[in-house]
Design a protein around this motif. Structure first.
Motif, PDB file in Angstrom:
ATOM      1  N   VAL A   1      11.996   6.969  -8.614  1.00  0.00           N
ATOM      2  CA  VAL A   1      11.868   6.300  -7.321  1.00  0.00           C
ATOM      3  C   VAL A   1      12.335   4.867  -7.499  1.00  0.00           C
ATOM      4  O   VAL A   1      11.877   4.166  -8.409  1.00  0.00           O
ATOM      5  CB  VAL A   1      10.402   6.307  -6.818  1.00  0.00           C
ATOM      6  CG1 VAL A   1      10.281   5.544  -5.515  1.00  0.00           C
ATOM      7  CG2 VAL A   1       9.889   7.716  -6.665  1.00  0.00           C
ATOM      8  N   VAL A   2      13.247   4.429  -6.633  1.00  0.00           N
ATOM      9  CA  VAL A   2      13.727   3.048  -6.641  1.00  0.00           C
ATOM     10  C   VAL A   2      13.455   2.468  -5.261  1.00  0.00           C
ATOM     11  O   VAL A   2      13.853   3.037  -4.254  1.00  0.00           O
ATOM     12  CB  VAL A   2      15.236   2.979  -6.955  1.00  0.00           C
ATOM     13  CG1 VAL A   2      15.724   1.556  -6.882  1.00  0.00           C
ATOM     14  CG2 VAL A   2      15.530   3.586  -8.314  1.00  0.00           C
TER      15      VAL A   2
ATOM     16  N   PHE B   1       9.967   3.620 -10.396  1.00  0.00           N
ATOM     17  CA  PHE B   1       9.074   4.521 -11.109  1.00  0.00           C
ATOM     18  C   PHE B   1       9.916   5.638 -11.687  1.00  0.00           C
ATOM     19  O   PHE B   1      10.806   6.167 -11.026  1.00  0.00           O
ATOM     20  CB  PHE B   1       8.011   5.118 -10.186  1.00  0.00           C
ATOM     21  CG  PHE B   1       7.291   6.293 -10.799  1.00  0.00           C
ATOM     22  CD1 PHE B   1       6.323   6.103 -11.758  1.00  0.00           C
ATOM     23  CD2 PHE B   1       7.627   7.589 -10.443  1.00  0.00           C
ATOM     24  CE1 PHE B   1       5.675   7.195 -12.333  1.00  0.00           C
ATOM     25  CE2 PHE B   1       6.988   8.671 -11.013  1.00  0.00           C
ATOM     26  CZ  PHE B   1       6.009   8.472 -11.964  1.00  0.00           C
ATOM     27  N   SER B   2       9.649   5.996 -12.916  1.00  0.00           N
ATOM     28  CA  SER B   2      10.350   7.108 -13.557  1.00  0.00           C
ATOM     29  C   SER B   2       9.322   7.952 -14.292  1.00  0.00           C
ATOM     30  O   SER B   2       8.505   7.419 -15.046  1.00  0.00           O
ATOM     31  CB  SER B   2      11.399   6.573 -14.531  1.00  0.00           C
ATOM     32  OG  SER B   2      11.952   7.630 -15.261  1.00  0.00           O
TER      33      SER B   2
ATOM     34  N   LYS C   1       0.823  -1.208   0.000  1.00  0.00           N
ATOM     35  CA  LYS C   1       0.000   0.000   0.000  1.00  0.00           C
ATOM     36  C   LYS C   1       0.860   1.263   0.000  1.00  0.00           C
ATOM     37  O   LYS C   1       0.601   2.207  -0.753  1.00  0.00           O
ATOM     38  CB  LYS C   1      -0.922   0.007   1.217  1.00  0.00           C
ATOM     39  CG  LYS C   1      -2.065  -0.972   1.123  1.00  0.00           C
ATOM     40  CD  LYS C   1      -2.953  -0.884   2.349  1.00  0.00           C
ATOM     41  CE  LYS C   1      -4.132  -1.822   2.231  1.00  0.00           C
ATOM     42  NZ  LYS C   1      -4.999  -1.761   3.427  1.00  0.00           N
ATOM     43  N   ARG C   2       1.873   1.283   0.845  1.00  0.00           N
ATOM     44  CA  ARG C   2       2.715   2.481   0.924  1.00  0.00           C
ATOM     45  C   ARG C   2       3.563   2.661  -0.332  1.00  0.00           C
ATOM     46  O   ARG C   2       3.846   3.785  -0.741  1.00  0.00           O
ATOM     47  CB  ARG C   2       3.576   2.441   2.181  1.00  0.00           C
ATOM     48  CG  ARG C   2       2.741   2.702   3.414  1.00  0.00           C
ATOM     49  CD  ARG C   2       3.575   2.772   4.651  1.00  0.00           C
ATOM     50  NE  ARG C   2       2.742   3.087   5.801  1.00  0.00           N
ATOM     51  CZ  ARG C   2       2.747   4.247   6.422  1.00  0.00           C
ATOM     52  NH1 ARG C   2       3.545   5.211   6.033  1.00  0.00           N
ATOM     53  NH2 ARG C   2       1.956   4.459   7.452  1.00  0.00           N
ATOM     54  N   ARG C   3       3.980   1.558  -0.956  1.00  0.00           N
ATOM     55  CA  ARG C   3       4.726   1.650  -2.216  1.00  0.00           C
ATOM     56  C   ARG C   3       3.847   2.289  -3.284  1.00  0.00           C
ATOM     57  O   ARG C   3       4.268   3.203  -3.998  1.00  0.00           O
ATOM     58  CB  ARG C   3       5.185   0.258  -2.654  1.00  0.00           C
ATOM     59  CG  ARG C   3       6.031   0.289  -3.930  1.00  0.00           C
ATOM     60  CD  ARG C   3       6.256  -1.091  -4.504  1.00  0.00           C
ATOM     61  NE  ARG C   3       5.000  -1.587  -5.036  1.00  0.00           N
ATOM     62  CZ  ARG C   3       4.556  -2.825  -4.894  1.00  0.00           C
ATOM     63  NH1 ARG C   3       5.243  -3.724  -4.235  1.00  0.00           N
ATOM     64  NH2 ARG C   3       3.401  -3.190  -5.416  1.00  0.00           N
ATOM     65  N   LYS C   4       2.608   1.836  -3.388  1.00  0.00           N
ATOM     66  CA  LYS C   4       1.681   2.418  -4.364  1.00  0.00           C
ATOM     67  C   LYS C   4       1.442   3.895  -4.075  1.00  0.00           C
ATOM     68  O   LYS C   4       1.391   4.724  -4.985  1.00  0.00           O
ATOM     69  CB  LYS C   4       0.361   1.658  -4.357  1.00  0.00           C
ATOM     70  CG  LYS C   4       0.449   0.286  -4.978  1.00  0.00           C
ATOM     71  CD  LYS C   4      -0.883  -0.428  -4.902  1.00  0.00           C
ATOM     72  CE  LYS C   4      -0.781  -1.853  -5.415  1.00  0.00           C
ATOM     73  NZ  LYS C   4      -2.049  -2.586  -5.265  1.00  0.00           N
ATOM     74  N   GLY C   5       1.286   4.227  -2.777  1.00  0.00           N
ATOM     75  CA  GLY C   5       1.077   5.628  -2.408  1.00  0.00           C
ATOM     76  C   GLY C   5       2.273   6.497  -2.738  1.00  0.00           C
ATOM     77  O   GLY C   5       2.132   7.624  -3.217  1.00  0.00           O
ATOM     78  N   LEU C   6       3.483   5.961  -2.485  1.00  0.00           N
ATOM     79  CA  LEU C   6       4.706   6.706  -2.797  1.00  0.00           C
ATOM     80  C   LEU C   6       4.831   6.948  -4.295  1.00  0.00           C
ATOM     81  O   LEU C   6       5.147   8.058  -4.736  1.00  0.00           O
ATOM     82  CB  LEU C   6       5.918   5.945  -2.267  1.00  0.00           C
ATOM     83  CG  LEU C   6       7.276   6.576  -2.518  1.00  0.00           C
ATOM     84  CD1 LEU C   6       7.391   7.916  -1.795  1.00  0.00           C
ATOM     85  CD2 LEU C   6       8.381   5.637  -2.066  1.00  0.00           C
ATOM     86  N   ILE C   7       4.555   5.930  -5.081  1.00  0.00           N
ATOM     87  CA  ILE C   7       4.643   6.077  -6.535  1.00  0.00           C
ATOM     88  C   ILE C   7       3.572   7.042  -7.036  1.00  0.00           C
ATOM     89  O   ILE C   7       3.822   7.854  -7.936  1.00  0.00           O
ATOM     90  CB  ILE C   7       4.556   4.694  -7.211  1.00  0.00           C
ATOM     91  CG1 ILE C   7       5.838   3.903  -6.901  1.00  0.00           C
ATOM     92  CG2 ILE C   7       4.344   4.821  -8.713  1.00  0.00           C
ATOM     93  CD1 ILE C   7       5.828   2.477  -7.373  1.00  0.00           C
ATOM     94  N   LYS C   8       2.374   6.991  -6.436  1.00  0.00           N
ATOM     95  CA  LYS C   8       1.316   7.931  -6.821  1.00  0.00           C
ATOM     96  C   LYS C   8       1.752   9.370  -6.530  1.00  0.00           C
ATOM     97  O   LYS C   8       1.583  10.265  -7.361  1.00  0.00           O
ATOM     98  CB  LYS C   8       0.035   7.605  -6.055  1.00  0.00           C
ATOM     99  CG  LYS C   8      -1.116   8.537  -6.364  1.00  0.00           C
ATOM    100  CD  LYS C   8      -2.334   8.188  -5.533  1.00  0.00           C
ATOM    101  CE  LYS C   8      -3.446   9.201  -5.766  1.00  0.00           C
ATOM    102  NZ  LYS C   8      -4.583   8.979  -4.869  1.00  0.00           N
TER     103      LYS C   8
END
Length: 195
Positions: free
Chosen positions: A45-46, A57-58, A23-30
């Motif tokens: 983001v790596v 994410f790039s 969940k937090r990974r998805k939120g960070l990428i969002k």
């Protein structure tokens, strides 16, 4: 009813930790995507999970481009050697700072009445203020010149990146034309010979 404040500490339960990670990974990428869109910046983001899986994410097409820019920036920052920084500090350390000079002047005015100061004392104070003003302007000029130098380096890097992007676009257009040409059905050519 508001949400309960979560204490930031390691999650001990493996399944809860994995769910929180996802969940937090998805939120960070969002948030990274929103930052890149709203502020028109390149974001990379790596994330490496505790199982060793890589998530990235790039905001551009190339994470390697962002990483190369980061490495160039770090190398440029390392070029300012510690010796230069120490020499700059030692050059100005013998002079009083503006705050120290103002405090000294204030103490002198408090200790004695300004009317009791001699002309030489006032001239001395004026000279100290003038020297500090010159030092301050020199430092300000030095910082402005370094800022301009950094801006020129950033401009140079942006021009290089722009040229690379233009080359990539030209290459993609060329590939598209070649692909379009290969997609056309073969045309029959007939030759008429006169006998």
């Amino acid at each position: 009813m508001g949400r309960k404040k979560l204490e930031i500490k390691p999650i001990l339960d493996n399944s809860c930790r994995q769910i929180a990670f996802c969940k937090r990974r998805k939120g960070l990428i969002k948030k990274a995507r929103e930052l890149s869109i709203l502020c028109d910046v390149d974001v990379g983001v790596v994330i490496v999970s505790n199982r060793g899986r890589l998530h990235e994410f790039s905001s551009t097409n190339s994470m390697t481009g962002i990483l190369q820019r980061y490495e160039r920036h770090i190398e440029a920052a390392k070029e300012i050697s510690p010796e230069i920084q120490v020499s700059e500090l030692s050059k100005y350390s013998r002079f009083m700072t503006m705050g120290e000079l103002l405090q000294a002047t204030e103490r002198q005015f408090e200790e004695t009445n300004a009317d009791g100061l001699t002309v030489t004392d006032l001239v001395h104070l004026e000279n100290e203020l003038q020297t500090t003003l010159i030092q301050t302007r020199s430092r300000k000029t030095h910082l402005l010149l370094e800022s301009v130098k950094d801006l020129h380096e950033q401009e140079k890097l942006l021009r290089e990146e722009n040229k690379l992007l233009e080359d990539n676009i030209a290459g993609m257009k060329k590939n598209r034309k070649v692909n379009e040409m290969s997609d056309l059905p073969p045309q029959r050519v007939t030759l008429n010979f006169l006998l």
